[in-house]
Write a protein that holds these residues in place. Structure first.
Motif, PDB file in Angstrom:
ATOM      1  N   TYR A 158      -3.624  -9.243  -6.942  1.00 46.59           N
ATOM      2  CA  TYR A 158      -2.891  -9.591  -5.722  1.00 46.59           C
ATOM      3  C   TYR A 158      -3.221 -11.021  -5.292  1.00 46.59           C
ATOM      4  N   TYR A 162      -0.598 -14.232  -5.192  1.00 45.86           N
ATOM      5  CA  TYR A 162      -0.408 -15.051  -3.997  1.00 45.86           C
ATOM      6  C   TYR A 162      -0.649 -16.536  -4.316  1.00 45.86           C
ATOM      7  N   PHE A 183       8.713 -12.272  -5.354  1.00 44.20           N
ATOM      8  CA  PHE A 183       8.217 -11.314  -4.363  1.00 44.20           C
ATOM      9  C   PHE A 183       9.136 -10.094  -4.284  1.00 44.20           C
ATOM     10  N   ILE A 204       0.972  -9.580   2.571  1.00 41.27           N
ATOM     11  CA  ILE A 204       1.199 -10.622   1.560  1.00 41.27           C
ATOM     12  C   ILE A 204       2.220 -11.639   2.051  1.00 41.27           C
ATOM     13  N   SER A 207       0.730 -13.722   4.935  1.00 39.69           N
ATOM     14  CA  SER A 207      -0.283 -14.653   4.421  1.00 39.69           C
ATOM     15  C   SER A 207       0.381 -15.840   3.745  1.00 39.69           C
ATOM     16  N   THR A 208       1.410 -15.568   2.968  1.00 38.66           N
ATOM     17  CA  THR A 208       2.134 -16.642   2.283  1.00 38.66           C
ATOM     18  C   THR A 208       2.842 -17.540   3.283  1.00 38.66           C
TER      19      THR A 208
END
Length: 556
Positions: A158, A162, A183, A204, A207-208
């Motif tokens: 993971y 990312y 994604f 995710i 965060s991105t």
């Protein structure tokens, strides 16, 4: 095949790829415009000017950081700058091996490595001071991590997923399109198999998004601006053909622009273009046969990467139709590793073995032969627009301190790496200021770009422009002393329509409509400059180097 033998073969493939990329790498004409921009931005002080220069450009900042620290270690000579692209290009060969191995087996991995090592596109851009080699590496790494994540949903996978996608977005302005479909595809398959929760997806994505916050100003500027760099070309299916042809052929046609007609390109004077047929069409046919074979298998991994490539390509085509980008091969770099992977999987899946070997020979033999023996192999292609050529022209013209220079298309700072332009009195006619040289009260630049052909048609036809004549006299001819020189330096790949061709173009409405306005404008300025200089001064020198031409006059 034992692992030891496999990795020995991989090492040899990488070594051959490295040697090819180092051949003829020191280009005699120096850095051309895009490369010069890369170097120029990378040399700006990190605090203040660097970020401002990146913001004014149309690409993301990672590559410029990379180049800044590369030059800090290895210097900023042209050779060192070009080698900065060789390094990630060879890492891309290795990464593609692991992509192929993850998709099928070690044999497929080696096929991926060979295709990448002998890729005309990869070889050409391994010698280019631009971000495409490193973008390919990041895209290939992102695909590899995607395959690992689909197989095993570990914390490490993971995290790498990312990081790899963030690297793509920090490198290429339209990298977010590739990342979006990456994604979307991964979340779809993992959610379908109940291997990821909505909470994990949200984490995710957020965060991105947070990581990408610094890029939003760059992205917004790019998406809302109308870049003059897109003036030279419109979308056509021909471009799509040459994208795929350049993916597999050592003959790189789509580096900057494509031929306007595919049929006229494939035939010369009514005869088949045998060279292109052998070195491009045959490999392209085999590549697509291999892709069809791979898609018939279509397991989860192949389906996933195919959907990523398809979605990204569709958006790029739509963007091209809307005039937001030009569909040339380098702008589609993100999906190129997927193309190579599909070809390798399909080719290594063909049976019986005799047919697989036959097709492999027919695919690789022309590519290897052309790359090794042709004078037009990708590693031997010179950058004819290189700015070092201008320094040679100035030297050959024996210009002295205080002499005058009119530059067409670029500002004087674009040549500072090779020549001290401050020694001369220099003016420039660029794609941003030409209206102030040709018109007394010019309208908005956007208006001219939209309706320039109508505005300037009369001037094109008459071959006259009193305002420009006055400009030349005010800034050059009237201030010159006896014996001083005036030099016109033109980029002939932009200013290539001479007076005779201009007349022919104007007499043909379809031809006039088809040729980009900027080519007409700079050709017009070039023609006018010669005409008015010949009337006021004595011509004494003329020379061309690469795509550049210098014409020199002396005041008597």
């Amino acid at each position: 095949m034992s692992d030891k033998r496999v990795y020995l073969n991989l090492f040899l493939i990488m070594l051959i790829g490295l040697l090819i990329r180092l051949m003829s790498i020191d280009k005699p004409f120096g850095l051309w415009n895009d490369e010069y921009v890369s170097w120029y931005i990378s040399q700006k002080p990190l605090i203040g000017e660097f970020f401002d220069a990146v913001y004014k450009n149309c690409h993301m900042p990672f590559y410029y950081f990379y180049l800044k620290y590369w030059t800090a270690i290895f210097g900023n000579q042209d050779l060192a700058l070009r080698v900065s692209s060789v390094f990630p290009s060879i890492l891309g060969v290795m990464t593609m091996f692991f992509v192929g191995k993850k998709l099928k087996d070690s044999h497929t991995g080696l096929v991926c490595a060979i295709l990448t090592a002998f890729s005309g596109f990869m070889i050409y851009f391994a010698q280019e001071v631009r971000f495409y080699s490193i973008l390919f590496l990041f895209s290939a790494f992102a695909i590899l991590v995607t395959l690992k994540l689909l197989e095993k949903q570990s914390y490490t996978n993971y995290l790498l997923f990312y990081i790899s996608n963030v690297l793509v977005m920090f490198t290429h302005t339209i990298g977010f399109v590739f990342v979006f479909f990456n994604f979307l595809t991964v979340f779809y398959f993992l959610k379908k198999e109940e291997k990821i929760s909505a909470k994990q997806i949200t984490l995710i994505v957020l965060s991105t998004a947070v990581t990408m916050l610094p890029l939003f100003p760059f992205l917004y500027k790019t998406l809302t601006a109308s870049y003059l760099s897109q003036f030279w070309s419109d979308f056509s299916l021909t471009k799509l053909f040459f994208v795929f042809a350049d993916y597999i052929s050592p003959i790189q046609i789509n580096i900057v622009n494509t031929p306007s007609s595919l049929l006229s390109f494939l035939s010369k004077n009514g005869h088949l273009n045998y060279g292109y047929f052998i070195f491009a069409i045959i490999p392209m046919i085999i590549a697509f046969v291999s892709i069809v074979k791979a898609l018939k298998k279509l397991d989860k991994n192949l389906k996933a990467i195919s959907l990523i490539a398809l979605g990204t390509l569709v958006v790029m085509v739509i963007a091209s139709l809307l005039g937001k980008m030009v569909l040339i091969t380098k702008y589609t770099t993100e999906i190129y590793p997927i193309f190579i992977a599909l070809v390798a999987v399909g080719l290594s899946s063909i049976s019986p073995m005799f047919l697989q070997k036959t097709l492999s020979v027919l695919l690789f033999a022309p590519i290897v032969f052309y790359t090794v023996f042709s004078d037009y192999a990708p590693q031997k292609i010179n950058r004819l627009e290189g700015h070092k050529a201008v320094a040679k022209l100035i030297q050959d013209a024996n210009l002295k301190k205080g002499d005058s220079i009119l530059l067409l298309y670029y500002e004087d700072y674009r040549f500072e790496k090779y020549v001290k332009m401050e020694d001369f009195f220099v003016e420039s006619v660029t794609k941003f200021n030409f209206q102030y040289r040709l018109m007394h009260e010019p309208p908005l630049h956007s208006t001219i770009m939209a309706d320039g052909k109508n505005m300037f048609k009369e001037s094109f036809s008459s071959g006259e422009c009193k305002f420009f004549d006055g400009y030349l006299h005010r800034f050059f001819f009237n201030r010159m002393k006896k014996g001083e020189k005036f030099a016109l330096i033109s980029l002939k790949s932009v200013a290539f329509v001479d007076e005779e061709k201009m007349t022919q173009t104007l007499e043909n409405p379809q031809k006039y409509e088809k040729i980009p306005f900027m080519f007409l404008i700079f050709s017009h300025v070039d023609n006018l400059s010669h005409k008015y200089a010949n009337a006021a001064l004595k011509p004494v020198f003329k020379e061309d180097v690469g795509s550049w031409e210098i014409s020199v006059w002396e005041k008597i």
